[in-house]
Design a protein around this motif. Sequence first.
Motif, PDB file in Angstrom:
ATOM      1  N   ARG A 245       0.823  -1.216   0.000  1.00  0.00           N
ATOM      2  CA  ARG A 245       0.000   0.000   0.000  1.00  0.00           C
ATOM      3  C   ARG A 245       0.856   1.264   0.000  1.00  0.00           C
ATOM      4  O   ARG A 245       0.530   2.252  -0.649  1.00  0.00           O
ATOM      5  CB  ARG A 245      -0.929   0.001   1.217  1.00  0.00           C
ATOM      6  CG  ARG A 245      -2.078  -0.991   1.119  1.00  0.00           C
ATOM      7  CD  ARG A 245      -2.889  -0.985   2.401  1.00  0.00           C
ATOM      8  NE  ARG A 245      -4.024  -1.905   2.324  1.00  0.00           N
ATOM      9  CZ  ARG A 245      -4.810  -2.208   3.355  1.00  0.00           C
ATOM     10  NH1 ARG A 245      -4.571  -1.679   4.558  1.00  0.00           N
ATOM     11  NH2 ARG A 245      -5.817  -3.040   3.208  1.00  0.00           N
ATOM     12  N   SER A 246       1.956   1.236   0.748  1.00  0.00           N
ATOM     13  CA  SER A 246       2.827   2.408   0.836  1.00  0.00           C
ATOM     14  C   SER A 246       3.855   2.454  -0.293  1.00  0.00           C
ATOM     15  O   SER A 246       4.690   3.358  -0.328  1.00  0.00           O
ATOM     16  CB  SER A 246       3.532   2.437   2.192  1.00  0.00           C
ATOM     17  OG  SER A 246       4.333   1.284   2.368  1.00  0.00           O
ATOM     18  N   GLU A 247       3.814   1.455  -1.177  1.00  0.00           N
ATOM     19  CA  GLU A 247       4.646   1.410  -2.385  1.00  0.00           C
ATOM     20  C   GLU A 247       6.144   1.304  -2.095  1.00  0.00           C
ATOM     21  O   GLU A 247       6.971   1.762  -2.881  1.00  0.00           O
ATOM     22  CB  GLU A 247       4.367   2.617  -3.284  1.00  0.00           C
ATOM     23  CG  GLU A 247       2.936   2.676  -3.782  1.00  0.00           C
ATOM     24  CD  GLU A 247       2.686   3.847  -4.729  1.00  0.00           C
ATOM     25  OE1 GLU A 247       3.543   4.750  -4.798  1.00  0.00           O
ATOM     26  OE2 GLU A 247       1.658   3.838  -5.417  1.00  0.00           O
ATOM     27  N   ILE A 248       6.493   0.681  -0.968  1.00  0.00           N
ATOM     28  CA  ILE A 248       7.907   0.362  -0.780  1.00  0.00           C
ATOM     29  C   ILE A 248       8.177  -1.083  -1.218  1.00  0.00           C
ATOM     30  O   ILE A 248       9.335  -1.519  -1.232  1.00  0.00           O
ATOM     31  CB  ILE A 248       8.364   0.572   0.682  1.00  0.00           C
ATOM     32  CG1 ILE A 248       7.592  -0.325   1.651  1.00  0.00           C
ATOM     33  CG2 ILE A 248       8.252   2.031   1.073  1.00  0.00           C
ATOM     34  CD1 ILE A 248       8.147  -0.279   3.073  1.00  0.00           C
ATOM     35  N   MET A 249       7.114  -1.801  -1.562  1.00  0.00           N
ATOM     36  CA  MET A 249       7.258  -3.126  -2.166  1.00  0.00           C
ATOM     37  C   MET A 249       6.324  -3.219  -3.371  1.00  0.00           C
ATOM     38  O   MET A 249       5.123  -2.952  -3.250  1.00  0.00           O
ATOM     39  CB  MET A 249       6.929  -4.248  -1.171  1.00  0.00           C
ATOM     40  CG  MET A 249       7.064  -5.645  -1.800  1.00  0.00           C
ATOM     41  SD  MET A 249       6.947  -7.017  -0.613  1.00  0.00           S
ATOM     42  CE  MET A 249       5.181  -7.021  -0.260  1.00  0.00           C
ATOM     43  N   VAL A 250       6.885  -3.600  -4.511  1.00  0.00           N
ATOM     44  CA  VAL A 250       6.073  -3.880  -5.685  1.00  0.00           C
ATOM     45  C   VAL A 250       5.449  -5.254  -5.496  1.00  0.00           C
ATOM     46  O   VAL A 250       6.115  -6.205  -5.067  1.00  0.00           O
ATOM     47  CB  VAL A 250       6.926  -3.839  -6.965  1.00  0.00           C
ATOM     48  CG1 VAL A 250       6.117  -4.304  -8.170  1.00  0.00           C
ATOM     49  CG2 VAL A 250       7.460  -2.428  -7.192  1.00  0.00           C
ATOM     50  N   HIS A 251       4.178  -5.371  -5.791  1.00  0.00           N
ATOM     51  CA  HIS A 251       3.439  -6.622  -5.620  1.00  0.00           C
ATOM     52  C   HIS A 251       4.235  -7.801  -6.173  1.00  0.00           C
ATOM     53  O   HIS A 251       4.585  -7.816  -7.345  1.00  0.00           O
ATOM     54  CB  HIS A 251       2.096  -6.523  -6.343  1.00  0.00           C
ATOM     55  CG  HIS A 251       1.102  -7.564  -5.936  1.00  0.00           C
ATOM     56  ND1 HIS A 251       1.390  -8.907  -5.955  1.00  0.00           N
ATOM     57  CD2 HIS A 251      -0.175  -7.464  -5.498  1.00  0.00           C
ATOM     58  CE1 HIS A 251       0.320  -9.592  -5.568  1.00  0.00           C
ATOM     59  NE2 HIS A 251      -0.634  -8.734  -5.268  1.00  0.00           N
ATOM     60  N   PRO A 252       4.560  -8.798  -5.336  1.00  0.00           N
ATOM     61  CA  PRO A 252       5.302  -9.967  -5.832  1.00  0.00           C
ATOM     62  C   PRO A 252       4.546 -10.672  -6.949  1.00  0.00           C
ATOM     63  O   PRO A 252       3.314 -10.773  -6.918  1.00  0.00           O
ATOM     64  CB  PRO A 252       5.404 -10.866  -4.595  1.00  0.00           C
ATOM     65  CG  PRO A 252       5.209  -9.960  -3.438  1.00  0.00           C
ATOM     66  CD  PRO A 252       4.261  -8.901  -3.909  1.00  0.00           C
ATOM     67  N   SER A 253       5.264 -11.152  -7.935  1.00  0.00           N
ATOM     68  CA  SER A 253       4.626 -11.867  -9.043  1.00  0.00           C
ATOM     69  C   SER A 253       5.571 -12.932  -9.565  1.00  0.00           C
ATOM     70  O   SER A 253       6.777 -12.689  -9.710  1.00  0.00           O
ATOM     71  CB  SER A 253       4.258 -10.898 -10.171  1.00  0.00           C
ATOM     72  OG  SER A 253       5.395 -10.244 -10.675  1.00  0.00           O
ATOM     73  N   GLU A 254       5.038 -14.119  -9.812  1.00  0.00           N
ATOM     74  CA  GLU A 254       5.844 -15.196 -10.366  1.00  0.00           C
ATOM     75  C   GLU A 254       6.085 -14.932 -11.850  1.00  0.00           C
ATOM     76  O   GLU A 254       5.331 -14.231 -12.500  1.00  0.00           O
ATOM     77  CB  GLU A 254       5.133 -16.529 -10.169  1.00  0.00           C
ATOM     78  CG  GLU A 254       4.965 -16.905  -8.696  1.00  0.00           C
ATOM     79  CD  GLU A 254       4.254 -18.225  -8.514  1.00  0.00           C
ATOM     80  OE1 GLU A 254       3.222 -18.426  -9.186  1.00  0.00           O
ATOM     81  OE2 GLU A 254       4.713 -19.053  -7.708  1.00  0.00           O
ATOM     82  N   GLY A 255       7.148 -15.521 -12.364  1.00  0.00           N
ATOM     83  CA  GLY A 255       7.447 -15.324 -13.781  1.00  0.00           C
ATOM     84  C   GLY A 255       8.723 -14.546 -13.983  1.00  0.00           C
ATOM     85  O   GLY A 255       9.345 -14.056 -13.024  1.00  0.00           O
ATOM     86  N   PRO A 256       9.134 -14.386 -15.249  1.00  0.00           N
ATOM     87  CA  PRO A 256      10.442 -13.779 -15.546  1.00  0.00           C
ATOM     88  C   PRO A 256      10.499 -12.269 -15.392  1.00  0.00           C
ATOM     89  O   PRO A 256      11.584 -11.696 -15.377  1.00  0.00           O
ATOM     90  CB  PRO A 256      10.655 -14.182 -17.015  1.00  0.00           C
ATOM     91  CG  PRO A 256       9.267 -14.292 -17.581  1.00  0.00           C
ATOM     92  CD  PRO A 256       8.427 -14.838 -16.462  1.00  0.00           C
TER      93      PRO A 256
END
Length: 433
Positions: A245-256
Motif C-alpha cells: 500500500r505504501s509502495e515500498i514493495m512492488v506486488h510480488p509476481s511469479e514469472g520472468p
Amino acid sequence: MNTHSLFTPKRLGCALFTAFAGLAFSSTAWSATDIQVWYSLNDQNKKIFEQLVKDFNKQSKDAQVKTKAFDTEADLDAALSLTADKERPQLVQLPEVSGLDDVSTRSYIWPLHQALAKNPVKNARWFLPAENNFMHDARGNLLALPMMAEIPVMYYNVDAFKKAGLTPQQPSRAWLELQEQLVTLANNGSRRCPLTSDQPVSINLENLAAVNKQFYAGADNRAKAGFNFDTMYIRHLSTMISWVRSEIMVHPSEGPQSPKRFESGECAVFLSNSGNLGEFAAQRKLDFSVSGIPYYPQVTATPGNPFVTGSGLWLTKGHSAEHDKASTDFIGWLAQTANAAKWYQDTGFLPLTHEAFNATDASYYSKLGEWRNLVAAYGQKPENTTRGFRVHNYHQIRAIFNTTLENALDGKQSAMTALQTAATEANKLIKQK
C-alpha cells in the motif's frame, strides 16, 4: 562393338576403399550410445549446461548426450506425460517442492541411488547431506541428481544503496529495519521499485517459518496436525500488505518479469532463488551482492536456514543396459570437480559435491556478500526445522496459498481472514487420498 566397363581396376579399388572407409566411420558413430536429456533453465544457466554437454560429448567415445530445452518445467512435464514409454528421455529435469518425493513415486522413475549401486560415481562426496529431505527419501537415499538445488536469498543493488546514502551499503536482515531502508531507497532513486519478489509463498510462508526456526507444517514438518498460521504469520502478512500500500514493495509476481526488473537496475532489493545469481553476474552494468532473507529477531536470536528448493535430473526406467550405463557415466562426469565447480560458480545453484565447493577460490566470493557462508551451511546436517517438509497434496495446497497471498496483498482480505481460510482449505486437502 565397344565394351565399356563402369569400374576399371583403379576405379574399383578407389570405390572399395571409399566404401570400407564409410563403413568404418559409420561403425565409430554407431558405437556411441545416445542419451536424451530434457531440461528447462534460464538463458544463462542454459548456456552453461549446453557447454558442459558439448564438453562431455567431445571427450566421450561411448556416450553422446542430446538435449531438448523447454520454456518452463511445466511445459516439460506436460510433454513427458504425453511421451510413450519407448520414446521417453533417459534424464529429465523435474522439480521438487520443499522435500516432496511424489516425483519418485511415478512408475517410470528410476531412483538414482539404485542406478549408482550398479554404476557408482567415484571420488565424489555429495554436498547435501542425507538428512536434508531435498532429493532424498525418508531413509536418506538419493533420488535424483540435485543439480538445480537452490535457496532463497536477498539480492541487492549496491549502486542503489550508495545513491540513497545508506550505511552500511547493504540491506538489514531484520524485517522492520529493512522497512526503514526501503523508505530511504524509495525517496532517493528507487521510487519505482524499492523491493519485489517472484517467490511469494516461499518467502512469506514456507521460509518465514524456516528462517525463524519454526516448524512450517505441524510437528516435524509432516503436517500431522495440519497447518496453523499463528501470530507470527498474521503480523508478517499484515506488514507486507502495508508495504504494498505504501509502495515500498512492488506486488510480488511469479514469472520472468521480476528478475528482469532487478537485472535492469530498476529494483533495489529482490527476494528470489539463488539460481538467478549467474544471470545477474553476467550483466556487467549490474553491481549487486547477496544476503540471507530477513527474519524477526523477536522470534529467534539468530536466523535459521531456508529450505532447499529447485529441481534435479531424474533417471527414467525402461532403457537398455547400455543407455543406463551412458546415463550414469554422464552423471559421474557432471560430478567431477572441475565440471561441478563450473556449474556452481556460473549458475548460483548449490554445489553438487564438497569437492566443487572446496575448489572454489575465495576471489569468486569477493563481491557476493554473504553467499559463501549461506552456501556452506548446507554442507552440514540441517536443523529439524530446516531439513524440509513432506505434506500430502502440497502442490494443490501451494496453489491455494499463492492465491491467498495475492488476494491479501491486493487488499481483498485481511491477513487473519486470508490465512485462516487458507489453513482450512489446506487441511482438507491433507486428509484427501
